[in-house]
Design a protein around this motif. Sequence first.
Motif, PDB file in Angstrom:
ATOM      1  N   MET A   5     -26.570  65.573  43.837  1.00 27.22           N
ATOM      2  CA  MET A   5     -27.985  64.574  43.337  1.00 27.22           C
ATOM      3  C   MET A   5     -28.745  66.180  44.374  1.00 27.22           C
ATOM      4  N   LEU A  62     -34.260  55.694  46.253  1.00 29.98           N
ATOM      5  CA  LEU A  62     -34.812  55.161  45.367  1.00 29.98           C
ATOM      6  C   LEU A  62     -35.611  54.163  45.258  1.00 29.98           C
ATOM      7  N   ALA A  63     -34.810  53.225  44.722  1.00 32.09           N
ATOM      8  CA  ALA A  63     -35.731  51.482  44.525  1.00 32.09           C
ATOM      9  C   ALA A  63     -36.827  51.822  45.630  1.00 32.09           C
ATOM     10  N   MET A 103     -38.779  54.938  46.059  1.00 32.04           N
ATOM     11  CA  MET A 103     -39.853  55.023  44.798  1.00 32.04           C
ATOM     12  C   MET A 103     -40.442  54.956  44.131  1.00 32.04           C
ATOM     13  N   PHE A 104     -39.666  53.987  43.533  1.00 38.04           N
ATOM     14  CA  PHE A 104     -39.582  53.164  42.102  1.00 38.04           C
ATOM     15  C   PHE A 104     -41.309  52.016  42.141  1.00 38.04           C
ATOM     16  N   PHE A 105     -40.816  51.957  44.055  1.00 36.18           N
ATOM     17  CA  PHE A 105     -42.272  50.228  43.745  1.00 36.18           C
ATOM     18  C   PHE A 105     -43.251  51.008  44.411  1.00 36.18           C
ATOM     19  N   ILE A 159     -35.609  59.833  49.274  1.00 29.69           N
ATOM     20  CA  ILE A 159     -36.554  60.395  47.936  1.00 29.69           C
ATOM     21  C   ILE A 159     -37.833  59.116  47.767  1.00 29.69           C
ATOM     22  N   ALA A 198     -37.909  48.244  41.266  1.00 29.30           N
ATOM     23  CA  ALA A 198     -37.033  48.146  42.599  1.00 29.30           C
ATOM     24  C   ALA A 198     -36.606  46.764  43.132  1.00 29.30           C
ATOM     25  N   VAL A 252     -33.865  45.776  41.411  1.00 26.99           N
ATOM     26  CA  VAL A 252     -31.961  46.973  42.177  1.00 26.99           C
ATOM     27  C   VAL A 252     -32.212  46.183  43.623  1.00 26.99           C
ATOM     28  N   ILE A 253     -33.000  46.107  44.527  1.00 21.78           N
ATOM     29  CA  ILE A 253     -32.900  45.772  45.838  1.00 21.78           C
ATOM     30  C   ILE A 253     -32.004  44.992  45.533  1.00 21.78           C
ATOM     31  N   LEU A 259     -21.682  53.148  43.738  1.00 17.71           N
ATOM     32  CA  LEU A 259     -21.425  54.269  43.725  1.00 17.71           C
ATOM     33  C   LEU A 259     -21.526  55.919  44.853  1.00 17.71           C
ATOM     34  N   PHE A 303     -29.237  56.953  48.743  1.00 17.29           N
ATOM     35  CA  PHE A 303     -30.116  57.532  47.747  1.00 17.29           C
ATOM     36  C   PHE A 303     -30.311  55.969  47.161  1.00 17.29           C
ATOM     37  N   ILE A 304     -29.835  55.434  47.137  1.00 14.51           N
ATOM     38  CA  ILE A 304     -30.313  54.054  46.054  1.00 14.51           C
ATOM     39  C   ILE A 304     -30.729  53.139  47.182  1.00 14.51           C
ATOM     40  N   VAL A 305     -31.208  52.797  47.709  1.00 20.55           N
ATOM     41  CA  VAL A 305     -32.411  52.948  48.346  1.00 20.55           C
ATOM     42  C   VAL A 305     -33.372  53.095  48.078  1.00 20.55           C
ATOM     43  N   PRO A 336     -41.958  50.012  36.763  1.00 19.70           N
ATOM     44  CA  PRO A 336     -40.667  50.327  38.389  1.00 19.70           C
ATOM     45  C   PRO A 336     -41.039  49.904  39.490  1.00 19.70           C
ATOM     46  N   ALA A 337     -42.143  48.961  39.699  1.00 20.17           N
ATOM     47  CA  ALA A 337     -42.353  48.228  40.925  1.00 20.17           C
ATOM     48  C   ALA A 337     -41.815  47.068  40.675  1.00 20.17           C
TER      49      ALA A 337
END
Lengths: 362, 353
Positions: A153, B142-143, B145-147, B84, A331, A334-335, A292, B138-140, A327-328
């Motif tokens: 990354m 990332l989400a 940041m998106f949110f 991030i 997100a 994703v969570i 991941l 990283f993935i948490v 994105p919100a």
Amino acid sequence: MQTNEAKKSSASSFFMKIVKNQCFIPLATLLLLAVFNLIADPSFFKISLGYNSAGNPVLSGFLITILDSGSELAILAIGMTLVTAATGGQDISVGAAIAISGSVLLRVLCGTNSRPETLQAPIIVAFLVSCVVAMLFGAFNGVLVAYFKIQPMIATLILYTAGRSIAAWINNNELPVISEPSFTYFGEFIPGIPIPTPFFIAVACMIIIGIVLKVTNLKLFTQAVGINESSSRLNGLNPAFIKVLSFVILGLCVAVVGLIKVSRISTINYSVIAKDIEMDAILAVALGGNALSGGKFNMAASIIGAYVIQFLTTTLYKFNVQSDALPAYKAIVVILLVVISAPTVREAFSSMTKKLKVKEVA
Amino acid sequence: MSKSNKTAASGNSLMNRMKNISDTNLLLTITIVVFFVMYIGAIVFQGAGFLKPQTFFNILNANAALIILSCGLSLVMITGSIDISVGGITALVSMCCAVYLDYKGGNLVVSMLIAVAIGLAFGLFQGFLIAYLDIQPFIVTLAGMFFARGMTTIVNTKPFNVENEAFNTLKMTRIVVPGMGSVNKLGKYVNAYVEIGVIVALIVVIALFCVLRWTKLGRSFYALGGNKQSALMLGINVKRTKFIAHLLCGILAGIGGFVYFLHVGSGSASHATGAEMDAIASSIIGGTMLTGGVGNIIGTFFGVLSLSTIQNIVSSAGLDQAWWTGITRAVMLCLFLVIQSVVMTMRKKKKAE
């Protein structure tokens, strides 16, 4: 009585098999989204045949949009899955790399003139050049990761920061425009075929990667390196080479997506092209149930994941969600996904079901 | 016999010191030397502009928020994790505060509390997911940041300037740096000044420096990043330590967000784009190891300064700023990453010998 019980257990084991399958989560999400759309507004599934400005028959509708845009993501997901599996990290520079490869493509096609009457080079030559450039940048990332032992990354953060600047620099910050109609075939429609071309390109990529995974040892080696690097080295593999190779393959995928992206609009916008696509590609891999942190992977699940992500995006668009607010919602999805698939949560869940079973037996 | 031994020892003392210097201090020294070389180089080649104290203080003024964000990231990176979402949180904080102050005619103190509360909420949630549910940081984030980015647009779409009176007085407050100043074009002596944000940033830097160096919590951060297993065996509550690191990072992102807001005085969804990447880059340049266990807040401070000095050099050299900044920053990041990697492999080899 006994047979009945046996039947019951076989049915439940069959059910468990389905649930345990890696494709289950993305497919279930897809089904959920589809049902949601069906209830909210069935016109989501309508596909109509129309004619575009050039007079070619084209299909249009939300499903076609998903097929169209999801294909880009699916191609990227192929490369991203390999990188994730081999290195246990993700490449966040794919968006910037797409800008670079698209810029190279236009530079070769246009030569020094930013608005040429005719193409200065055949499209295939330009595409091959952009492939080589994208693979070189992939190799750069790969070398940083494999030989300098920098986390993927962070190593790709370098290209992420510089990529769009380099893309602009390649074309002297000009925006070349291509007027040749045949150039748009890759991103839109080939005359006479009403299905968007990116879908065919994606299918071709899938077939190629499918054959490669079947015929060669790529899958085995990648997984071995991802699961335990030192033991794979003791078994005679070269982990550094495998890692670089996975980044180079991702570079190739990036070049293909770059061609599609540039072809769609016949020009390029350095700061907007493929923005945030790296996040979607990573999500596709995660949604496909691939760890991941590297190791085992399932390519088909990632590809389905890519289309599901696009399905979600399109659904949100349909409900008039602004593109900046997307994105919100993503997100939240994703969570939810990562929490469900987290090992600790799974353990807690399975121990809970076991307790329930024990109670039932008692 | 003993005499010759002594002379040999004194001859080797510098080498011995080099060997004994800890990873943290070695990387810190590299960073500080690079910053001073760069700044002196700028003075020599770019002329008088960099000689004015105000040029230096302007770098501080513009990057106070980044310093705070980078401090938070350094904490998290020392424990071997990553965050991030800080750029997104910054944008969300500035938008929420702007809306509250401007449309709702709100109170300044309450807006500060809102900023910290937003950071705290993100820190709590992300920290819980990462530390207790063991999900990849990283993935948490990332989400996260998106949110945060998405929520910023949901709160308000259009960028706008804040017209709140109390806020603007605070924004324009300038603290004169005693003994520093320069003569301006009209021949008048002008004192150098810093904004409130810089004071906040310096307090944060000093506080975190103390925490990391002298408290039990600070040492457990290093222990956790250095080796999780041995930290566990030492009796450190690994999960809680990780949680606290993320919590602190979230709170610092909230504070940094308000400082950023104080500097720009507006709310916009495109605020602080790429701030997370800048913060990570600053931490790395400041000698924080990505693998965890090595890092220093003072280094991070100089990391931010180095990064922004580069930007100033590029812009005063008359290059097309937007494009060249990206490239120079990336080159610098690449350089420092490679230096880190080379230094560490060399040390490992020596240890093995």
